[in-house]
Design a protein around this motif. Structure first.
Motif, mmCIF file in Angstrom:
data_model
loop_
_atom_site.group_PDB
_atom_site.id
_atom_site.type_symbol
_atom_site.label_atom_id
_atom_site.label_comp_id
_atom_site.label_asym_id
_atom_site.label_seq_id
_atom_site.Cartn_x
_atom_site.Cartn_y
_atom_site.Cartn_z
ATOM 1 N N VAL A 83 0.858 -1.169 0.000
ATOM 2 C CA VAL A 83 0.000 0.000 0.000
ATOM 3 C C VAL A 83 0.903 1.231 0.000
ATOM 4 C CG1 VAL A 83 -1.877 1.191 1.165
ATOM 5 C CG2 VAL A 83 -1.699 -1.293 1.350
ATOM 6 N N SER A 84 0.837 1.988 -1.079
ATOM 7 C CA SER A 84 1.578 3.239 -1.183
ATOM 8 C C SER A 84 0.713 4.326 -0.558
ATOM 9 C CB SER A 84 1.877 3.548 -2.648
ATOM 10 O OG SER A 84 2.502 4.800 -2.763
ATOM 11 N N MET A 85 1.242 4.972 0.482
ATOM 12 C CA MET A 85 0.441 5.903 1.276
ATOM 13 C C MET A 85 1.030 7.316 1.234
ATOM 14 S SD MET A 85 0.000 3.572 4.661
ATOM 15 C CE MET A 85 -1.395 2.483 4.791
ATOM 16 N N SER A 86 0.167 8.303 1.436
ATOM 17 C CA SER A 86 0.643 9.682 1.595
ATOM 18 C C SER A 86 -0.064 10.318 2.787
ATOM 19 C CB SER A 86 0.435 10.494 0.323
ATOM 20 O OG SER A 86 -0.897 10.454 -0.088
ATOM 21 N N ASN A 87 0.659 11.253 3.432
ATOM 22 C CA ASN A 87 0.207 11.885 4.679
ATOM 23 C C ASN A 87 -0.132 10.814 5.718
ATOM 24 O OD1 ASN A 87 0.511 14.451 3.568
ATOM 25 N ND2 ASN A 87 -1.519 14.348 2.659
ATOM 26 N N VAL A 88 0.911 10.192 6.220
ATOM 27 C CA VAL A 88 0.802 8.969 7.025
ATOM 28 C C VAL A 88 1.031 9.256 8.512
ATOM 29 C CG1 VAL A 88 1.709 6.634 7.295
ATOM 30 C CG2 VAL A 88 1.744 7.725 5.054
ATOM 31 N N THR A 89 0.242 8.581 9.348
ATOM 32 C CA THR A 89 0.466 8.569 10.800
ATOM 33 C C THR A 89 0.385 7.116 11.254
ATOM 34 O OG1 THR A 89 -0.536 10.742 11.085
ATOM 35 C CG2 THR A 89 -0.342 9.366 13.056
#
Length: 190
Positions: A83-89
């Motif tokens: 899973v390619s994610m952006s704005n991650v926590t």
């Protein structure tokens, strides 16, 4: 002779008409087919996009790992779902109650083994300490967090500049070291 010329002219007109059709109309159809395939491909790519994705995982030692992202895209590499994610926590809740929080601009999450690679503007919060870096790898198989590239540790007693920090998730031991053994870790106390 006159009929032969008329037949030849008629054949020439038919030949030119077929040639004209093939050149002009056939290319238009091919362009439409290519455009339709491009649109379908774009729709397929967009169908893998997910907004506000969240994974919650309970690990073998009963610690928990939660990761959320504003936008995500499912990709498959060697039959493994990433899973390619952006704005991650991401938040790691250890069984002793301590909490480690990681934020970054981008991340790659392996949904089968939960390992995560965080990239760009990585910030780690643990107790009253912060670590800033460009990259962080969370490896659950080895139970370690590797933080590297432009690492700055900020704590209550000062700052540390180093190339690498390795944190053992089980023992909580921290190792600081430089990639080049001739360079030294810089410690600034308050």
């Amino acid at each position: 002779m006159k009929k032969l010329i008329q037949l030849l002219l008629l054949s020439l007109i038919i030949f030119i008409s077929i040639l004209f059709y093939k050149i002009y109309f056939s290319n238009q159809n091919d362009k439409k087919i290519i455009e339709n395939k491009k649109e379908e491909s774009t729709l397929d790519n967009k169908s893998n996009l997910i907004k506000n994705l969240e994974y919650n995982v309970t690990l073998d030692d009963n610690s928990q790992y939660a990761i959320t992202a504003d936008e995500s895209e499912l990709i498959y590499v060697n039959n493994i779902e990433l899973v390619s994610m952006s704005n991650v926590t991401a938040t790691f809740f250890s069984k002793d109650g301590s909490i480690l929080t990681i934020t970054s601009d981008k991340a790659i999450f392996n949904s089968s083994i939960y390992d995560t690679e965080f990239r760009e503007n990585v910030i780690v919060k643990y107790l009253d300490n912060s670590i800033l870096s460009d990259k962080l790898d969370l490896n659950f198989n080895e139970n370690i967090v590797t933080i590297y590239d432009n690492v700055i540790y900020e704590g209550l007693k000062g700052n540390i500049l180093t190339d690498n920090i390795v944190i053992d998730l089980i023992t909580k031991n921290v190792e600081l070291f430089m990639s080049n053994s001739k360079k030294k870790v810089i410690v600034n106390t308050k």
